[in-house]
Structure formats: structure tokens, C-alpha cells
Design an enzyme around this catalytic site. Sequence first.
Site, short mmCIF file in Angstrom:
data_model
loop_
_atom_site.label_atom_id
_atom_site.label_comp_id
_atom_site.label_asym_id
_atom_site.label_seq_id
_atom_site.Cartn_x
_atom_site.Cartn_y
_atom_site.Cartn_z
N PRO A 123 4.48 -4.51 -1.08
CA PRO A 123 4.48 -4.97 -2.62
C PRO A 123 3.23 -4.18 -3.23
O PRO A 123 2.31 -4.03 -2.35
CB PRO A 123 3.92 -6.21 -2.27
CG PRO A 123 4.89 -6.88 -1.08
CD PRO A 123 4.88 -5.45 -0.31
N CYS A 124 3.40 -3.95 -4.44
CA CYS A 124 2.48 -2.97 -4.78
C CYS A 124 1.35 -3.51 -5.76
O CYS A 124 0.58 -2.70 -6.45
CB CYS A 124 3.27 -1.83 -5.54
SG CYS A 124 4.23 -2.30 -6.90
#
Length: 659
Positions: A123-124
Site C-alpha cells: 500500500p502506497c
Amino acid sequence: MAGRTRAPGTYEVALVRSKYLPLEAHPDACTPDTFREWLKQRRPEERLAVDLFSGAGGLSLGLKRAGWTVAAAVDNNDRALETHRHNFPGMSLKLDLGSLEGRNELLSLFEGVEVDLVAGGPPCQPFSRAGSAKIRDLVAKGIRDEHDVRKELWRAYIDIVLALRPRAVLMENVPDMGLADDFRVVRIIEQKLEDAKYVTQVHLVDTWKFGVPQHRRRLILQARRDSTEFRWPKQHANIVTLRDAISDLPPVPVNETGSRETPYARNGKLSRFAADMRKGAPRGLVHDHMTRPVRKDDAELFDLMDSKSLYSDLYQKFKDDPEKSRLFRYDTENFTDKYNRLGWDELSRTITAHIAKDGYWYIHPDQPRTLTVREAARIQTFPDNFRFAGMRSDAFRQIGNAVPPYLGEAAARALWPHPEDAASGPLQPFWGVVRRVLTDWATEQRAKSDWISLPGPRMGVPQAAVAALVGTGKANVDGLTEAMTHVDGLPHLTRAAYTKVVQSAQRPSARRALERLEKLAGKRKVWEDRDGVADQLGLKPNEKAVFRLLLDNDLLMATQGPIRVAERVAGIGLATDDTSANALNDGRINLAKLVGAGDDAPLRMAAVRLLSLTYCRAGGPACGGCPLREMCATQGAARAGQSPATPFSSREASEGALF
């Protein structure tokens, strides 16, 4: 205040909720209980992949198009997993990979199973500039923990990779995953993979070069342990425009929002892109061609816009027109680009998860409305037969969070095994070899007169302060040697040493810089607090970077000199020729490769800086004494009478573009 701000509770448009779209599992899907039986049905030549943090399956689809069979996808979002389970065979698992229990559960399912490729995008959001301001606000209000565990999910990713030990590895993320922390996470991941005998490659990729019809730049990390070659597909010379991507889709009637099923428009010859999107879809029918309702006044404003219009400029143009000025509901000083109309012959603005909440950055080129779910999916390169579970907003969110399948396919193809590329002996990762040479040279130089420019036993706080004040540029660094002799071995700066240091200055600028030490001269305790020293001296950003680096802090000094050294070694994108933001970011990638991670990273970074001030100068390198001369791609090309390499030149596949 220019413009107006909407009053609370006056949205003035009916909120039309879509119905939930449930999706059945793929006919060849399996569960953990039936996984072993599913494996028995695979053909021997099938190569299995695992997709971590899979979302709806953009990367999974890219892997599938490139030839892999996705055996398992893992995510923690129910809607995304329902979407993945419908569109792909294999397992779609809801697991918390941030927990040891979740990772162990996944690994137990693959005990004794040969996995060819592990892919994924941790997850960015915490790395993304688009989300950082919102995150800071939530932290300040106590709604969110300052230590966001999602930042650490890359550790779960690499732990699983090292446990499964696939032949190849693929990780995708936003560029800020690297830029926000000096590429430290990327450098650590690369180091761990190289220690496990993988060859690695990192790129910042413009997705349009692989057929994605939008502005989108992504960080791609690849690794393999069977070869040093990465055969990227041929890049596109021209963009796939929005006209190519969505103009064949039927118009949505005015004042309507579309529907789950709509007949395709009959409007002549399809673009290659549109033809690829329609493959496998029901003949004559398009799904999920539905959008949100918009206010009547917004629709009127949309008709005043083209793809170059700024909200604030339009207000200035029409502010004296009572009929049109009423259309502006927002403060135009703070919302200069509140609305964005897309252009037919251009790339789309980047599709992000924000489209699930606000579609006004994605106004259709012709119609007074925002994009439909299917149009957004097309722009992300999801084909028309790919369905998204849940409500309309769920679909938009899944699409915005996804890896464009075309990008996933291109990156995956670069990892496909080719017998002619197979290594005949132990792999020698190029950058790993370069780093070893650089470390050995810096260690040797540190024992000599160059200790003044490198972190080590003789470099304490007073020495680092003097070096930072004097040696931030070539003009002053030549006079550093004498100044440093007066502080060598001192735990703090005495008054006598201060006087000698100032007197040693060869240039007025150096003298003025060193005179800033006067306030700390003769004091003892202050030198025990390195941060306090930096603050009291008022070190400028570059001075502070040198100070911290010489005190063994892990950071990238991504200034033009070090970037020049890294790119001359790599042979690509010399910062001396191109100082654009993208070129400098590519330069940071090369610098990160050269510096690497681990205990010796600060020593290597200081050594690169030293090389930029001595052998590898901007006016022309003096390569004779450079420790990297035999590995320098620019010098090698010059000796061979060739041009330096270009990005992706390790190999480009001959079969051409992706569609």
C-alpha cells in the site's frame, strides 16, 4: 475572496446510489482447502505467480497477459477480493500480511510449491504526495497513529519473497516511495535481494510509453536469480490518446447517469486500443458505463471549459458576467484547478482512488459530465470484460488503486525466462560489484588524507562541522585540508583551534563560513549534541546534509555532482544535459543504486561526493585515478566508439508493443 464557497448542505443535486453488483467466483477459482487439488490440474509448463496486496487485480491481469498463472492473490479488502475472485482462477485470500500470523498462513499454503514469480505493490498511500497532507491532518487530530503500519508492509512483502524464493520478483509503487525517504526502503529491498543472490533493476516508468492513456509515473523494482537480463517490451513512440481509449463508447444521455448494461455505439473503425479492450466482452454490449449526477450549474460550467482551462482563469474571464459568474462556487484563490476537463487528443490526468469521491478532475472531453466507471477502467487499461464488485464508488476506488494491466504486463515480460539469457555461473550483479569496489576504495582513502571528506573514526562533531562549512563546493574544498589539521582529534572546538581554523581559510567565503563557529568555540557540552550544533550554526540545507553524512547518517545527497557520477557509471540521463524533474528523479535512482544500503552506505555516499569534486567533475572527468573507471558505462562506450546506454536497454523484446 475571489469566487464563492458552497454553503453546507446545499449540494443541490440528487444523490443517486447505484445498486450493489455481486460477482460469482471464477469457474477455476479455489479455496485453501481445495488448493492442492487445483495445483494437480495445472499443466507442467505453467509458471505460478503470487500477487501480494493485489487489490482488484490490475497487476494480476498484467501477469496473466504476460504468460503467468496467478495461483494466489492476497489483499485485506472485501470488495477488491470479490472482484479478483470473479476475474481470476486460483485463490483470492483475505489475509493481514502485516501480522506474522497472516504471513505464516500464506507460506504454509505454499509449502513444497514452486513459485516462479512474486509480485505486488505494498500500500502506497503514506508515500504518496497526494495523500500526505490528509494523513498529517488525521495524525494532528488524533484520528490516525503517526506510525502508519502500512509504511512497513514492504517488510512483509520482502519477508514473503525471501521465504518463497521465487525465480523472479516484481514490485510496483508510486515514485514517492523512493523520493520521500532518499530511496532508503528501495535500497534496503535491493540489498536484501542481492544478498539472496538476485540481480535487481529499478526504474521510474512513464506508463504512457507502454500504451497506458494517462499521465502516470510509477516505480518498478524487478529481480531475478536466473539471469542478468531484463527484456522490456518495445516502448511506444506516440501516446495512446483519450480518443483512442474511450471515443467508441456510447454517449451518456444528458441529465442521466448511464447504466450497468449499454449497447455499444456503432461509430466506425476501432483504434487498436479499443479493439483490444473489447476482446472477450459480450458482443454489442458494454458494462458499467455509468457515472455520477452533476449539478445543473456545474454542467453549464463544464461547457465553458476545454482541456487547457483553469477554474481560476475562467472566473477571471467571466466574473463580470452575472449569468456566468454565478456558476463559480469555490474560492478561486485556493481552488485554481478545482475542475479539469480532459482532452480528446491528450493523455488523461492520472486516475487515482480520489475519483471514488470526486470526479471533477475527470470531466469528459465532450459531454457535461464526469467519467463513467467503464471509461475510467479503459484509461487504466482494464478490458471491457473485467467487472468490479460493489457499488459504483467501490468500482471507482478499485480502479483508481490498481496497477494499470498494460504496465504490469510490460514489467512482467521483462522477467520472462529466456534460455539464451541463462547465466552459466554465479550471477554478478553489476551494482553490487560497483559498490564493493567503491567501499574498498573509500576505506583505503579514509586511512589517508581523505579522512577529511569521509565518515570514520577520526570524524567527530567538530570535524564534521568544519568540513560542512568549508567543503560544500569545489571552490572551498581545496582549502579544507589545512583547516582540518587544526581540529584533528579534538572532541570539542577550543578557542585556539578556532583561531587557527579561521586563519587557514584561503578564500573570503570560506572565512565567513568558518566565523560562524565562534559562538561555539571554547564550549564543551554543546558538542555532545550534534543536532544542537547544526541548529546553533544555522547550517544551510546542503551544509547540514554534509554534516550529517560525515557523522555516518544514511542519506542520499542527490545534488548535481553525485548524480553526475552515478549517471556516468550508468551511462544514462546525464543530469548535466537535462535538469528536468523527471531526469533528476531518474538520477536519484542511479545514485541509490550506487550507494546501496547497509552500514557502509554513508561511506559510499561520501565517496561519491568526493569523486564528484575530484575525478568526476562537470567540466570533464579525469578518469585516470577514479576507482570506478573500468565499470563506468560512459567511459566504456567512449572506448568502444558507442553512445551511452538508454533506460531499459539491458534488452528490449523484439515482438514490439503490447497490443
